[in-house]
Design a protein around this motif. Structure first.
Motif, PDB file in Angstrom:
ATOM      1  N   UNK A  48       0.836  -1.206   0.000  1.00  0.00           N
ATOM      2  CA  UNK A  48       0.000   0.000   0.000  1.00  0.00           C
ATOM      3  C   UNK A  48       0.864   1.246   0.000  1.00  0.00           C
ATOM      4  N   UNK A  49       0.193   2.380  -0.137  1.00  0.00           N
ATOM      5  CA  UNK A  49       0.851   3.683  -0.080  1.00  0.00           C
ATOM      6  C   UNK A  49       0.137   4.556   0.945  1.00  0.00           C
ATOM      7  N   UNK A  50       0.925   5.358   1.674  1.00  0.00           N
ATOM      8  CA  UNK A  50       0.368   6.274   2.663  1.00  0.00           C
ATOM      9  C   UNK A  50       0.815   7.690   2.311  1.00  0.00           C
ATOM     10  N   UNK A  51      -0.153   8.584   2.215  1.00  0.00           N
ATOM     11  CA  UNK A  51       0.127  10.002   1.971  1.00  0.00           C
ATOM     12  C   UNK A  51       0.323  10.665   3.332  1.00  0.00           C
ATOM     13  N   UNK A  52       1.534  11.148   3.618  1.00  0.00           N
ATOM     14  CA  UNK A  52       1.786  11.705   4.958  1.00  0.00           C
ATOM     15  C   UNK A  52       1.215  13.105   5.135  1.00  0.00           C
ATOM     16  N   UNK A  53       0.638  13.687   4.092  1.00  0.00           N
ATOM     17  CA  UNK A  53      -0.017  14.988   4.242  1.00  0.00           C
ATOM     18  C   UNK A  53      -1.509  14.825   4.517  1.00  0.00           C
ATOM     19  N   UNK A  54      -2.147  13.854   3.892  1.00  0.00           N
ATOM     20  CA  UNK A  54      -3.587  13.650   4.081  1.00  0.00           C
ATOM     21  C   UNK A  54      -3.902  12.464   4.983  1.00  0.00           C
ATOM     22  N   UNK A  55      -2.949  11.573   5.188  1.00  0.00           N
ATOM     23  CA  UNK A  55      -3.198  10.370   5.973  1.00  0.00           C
ATOM     24  C   UNK A  55      -3.917   9.285   5.197  1.00  0.00           C
ATOM     25  N   UNK A  56      -4.180   9.515   3.928  1.00  0.00           N
ATOM     26  CA  UNK A  56      -4.911   8.530   3.142  1.00  0.00           C
ATOM     27  C   UNK A  56      -4.055   7.300   2.858  1.00  0.00           C
ATOM     28  N   UNK A  57      -4.683   6.153   2.919  1.00  0.00           N
ATOM     29  CA  UNK A  57      -4.026   4.874   2.656  1.00  0.00           C
ATOM     30  C   UNK A  57      -4.639   4.279   1.390  1.00  0.00           C
TER      31      UNK A  57
ATOM     32  N   UNK B 103       1.250  -3.050   7.239  1.00  0.00           N
ATOM     33  CA  UNK B 103       1.799  -2.303   6.102  1.00  0.00           C
ATOM     34  C   UNK B 103       1.823  -0.809   6.386  1.00  0.00           C
ATOM     35  N   UNK B 104       0.807  -0.289   7.072  1.00  0.00           N
ATOM     36  CA  UNK B 104       0.803   1.132   7.441  1.00  0.00           C
ATOM     37  C   UNK B 104       1.970   1.423   8.379  1.00  0.00           C
ATOM     38  N   UNK B 105       2.183   0.516   9.325  1.00  0.00           N
ATOM     39  CA  UNK B 105       3.326   0.700  10.243  1.00  0.00           C
ATOM     40  C   UNK B 105       4.635   0.664   9.467  1.00  0.00           C
ATOM     41  N   UNK B 106       4.722  -0.255   8.507  1.00  0.00           N
ATOM     42  CA  UNK B 106       5.943  -0.358   7.689  1.00  0.00           C
ATOM     43  C   UNK B 106       6.169   0.909   6.869  1.00  0.00           C
ATOM     44  N   UNK B 107       5.074   1.542   6.446  1.00  0.00           N
ATOM     45  CA  UNK B 107       5.188   2.710   5.563  1.00  0.00           C
ATOM     46  C   UNK B 107       5.558   3.981   6.310  1.00  0.00           C
ATOM     47  N   UNK B 108       4.891   4.238   7.448  1.00  0.00           N
ATOM     48  CA  UNK B 108       5.089   5.535   8.122  1.00  0.00           C
ATOM     49  C   UNK B 108       5.394   5.403   9.606  1.00  0.00           C
ATOM     50  N   UNK B 109       5.452   4.163  10.134  1.00  0.00           N
ATOM     51  CA  UNK B 109       5.793   3.985  11.537  1.00  0.00           C
ATOM     52  C   UNK B 109       4.652   4.243  12.493  1.00  0.00           C
ATOM     53  N   UNK B 110       3.425   4.240  11.996  1.00  0.00           N
ATOM     54  CA  UNK B 110       2.263   4.477  12.857  1.00  0.00           C
ATOM     55  C   UNK B 110       1.575   3.141  13.113  1.00  0.00           C
ATOM     56  N   UNK B 111       1.435   2.803  14.378  1.00  0.00           N
ATOM     57  CA  UNK B 111       0.778   1.546  14.743  1.00  0.00           C
ATOM     58  C   UNK B 111      -0.669   1.846  15.161  1.00  0.00           C
ATOM     59  N   UNK B 112      -1.634   1.497  14.303  1.00  0.00           N
ATOM     60  CA  UNK B 112      -3.061   1.688  14.596  1.00  0.00           C
ATOM     61  C   UNK B 112      -3.604   0.370  15.169  1.00  0.00           C
ATOM     62  N   UNK B 113      -4.200   0.449  16.359  1.00  0.00           N
ATOM     63  CA  UNK B 113      -4.739  -0.759  16.974  1.00  0.00           C
ATOM     64  C   UNK B 113      -6.257  -0.714  17.112  1.00  0.00           C
TER      65      UNK B 113
END
Length: 340
Positions: free
Chosen positions: A194-203, A305-315
């Motif tokens: 996946x791809x994460x936009x670090x300005x909008x947060x969109x995945x 994958x989100x964690x891998x992309x931007x280091x954010x762990x959503x639980x």
């Protein structure tokens, strides 16, 4: 602003059905006067292909063409008892019940044909094309249709069968209380890119690669479609579906399915599937059915994958742009967890 790519992995062992009260399913099979066969069930086809698979199972067991078998489902007034369509149990539980009912109906069919051909029923075989013939003497034959007509209008015989499948109760260890809750498991492993936009947060999910072990794919095309559709549901659960938060308050939330946020057909991503066949011993022709595990591993794979992309762990789910942006802000910026 930057787009960060991420890859996440998840795997699953999924139980088929349950073991409460034996988790029974029943089936009835009977012929019509024109030599077709009707399978009566109380199981529901939710779109997963129940009718198609049970039709195939019945036809294979009876030894007749699939086109000569019909399936009637989901009427508890006229159909036999079934625990229901849940826990990924349909193909396994109902399929086994159909085999038993169709086996009994086939026995009645061959006995009726034997009476017409004046041979022993054990000397007969079906050709799968609507004919019954004497083994080693292909010239001595009768059609299934003529057999059904003779049975119902000449012999006074019903070509029918009843089937029930129960899971044997599990022994309980007297010391530990341990028991076996189910009879078999299906397995899967899945990778999401996946791809994460670090300005909008969109995945944006870009690709899914998966391997599913489903016993035996009784209908490979249906299995593939169920896996693709299930993955799409998993993406929806992971990234979209919620009744909150909506801004500036809950009154802006969805009121019906027209405003409930879900991905559309355009969001179905490229999904490469490998189906691994390892027939289960207690399953109908080895098939377990993919069921709910189509969707389940997608959620943790996306979170990883989100964690891998931007280091954010959503639980918590769904992984909304707001949660991703709050995580990036808390970390002081995007922190990719390794290059790809």
């Amino acid at each position: 602003m930057a787009i960060h790519k991420g890859r996440g992995f998840a795997c699953i062992n999924y139980p088929i059905g349950m073991n409460l009260g034996g988790d029974p399913s029943q089936a009835l099979v009977h012929s019509t006067p024109d030599g077709k066969f009707m399978v009566s069930l109380s199981s529901i086809d939710l779109g997963q292909g129940m009718k198609s698979v049970t039709r195939q199972i019945a036809a294979e067991t009876l030894g007749v063409p699939v086109s000569d078998v019909y399936v009637d489902t989901a009427d508890s007034d006229t159909g036999p008892h079934c625990m229901g369509s849940f826990a990924s149990r349909g193909t396994h539980r109902v399929g086994n019940a159909v085999i038993r009912a169709a086996t009994e109906a086939r026995k009645a069919l061959l006995e009726a044909a034997a009476e017409e051909l004046e041979v022993n029923a054990s000397d007969l075989e079906t050709d799968g094309q609507g004919n019954i013939q004497v083994k080693g003497a292909p010239g001595r034959t009768i059609t299934v249709a003529d057999t059904a007509i003779a049975a119902q209008f000449k012999q006074g015989r019903t070509l029918s069968g009843r089937g029930i499948f129960l899971i044997p109760p599990s022994d309980v260890d007297p010391d530990t209380g341990e028991m076996t809750p189910v009879s078999c498991f299906a397995h899967a492993a899945l990778v999401v890119d996946l791809e994460v936009d670090d300005e909008t947060g969109e995945v944006s999910v870009t690709e899914i690669n998966s391997a599913y072990e489903v016993g035996r794919a009784l209908n490979p095309r249906l299995v593939e479609q169920q896996l693709i559709g299930g993955a799409w549901m998993g993406v929806s659960h992971a990234l979209y579906e919620t009744t909150e938060p909506y801004y500036p308050d809950r009154s802006h939330g969805p009121e019906d399915f027209n405003s409930y946020l879900m991905p559309g057909p355009g969001e179905v991503v490229n999904h490469n599937i490998a189906v691994l066949e390892r027939p289960a011993e207690d399953a109908p022709f080895g098939g377990k059915g993919p069921g709910e595990m189509c969707a389940n591993p997608v959620l943790p794979a996306i979170a990883n994958a989100v964690y891998n992309a931007v280091g954010v762990r959503c639980d918590t789910l769904p992984i909304t742009p707001e949660k991703v942006l709050r995580g990036i802000l808390a970390n002081g910026g995007a922190r990719p967890q390794g290059s790809r």
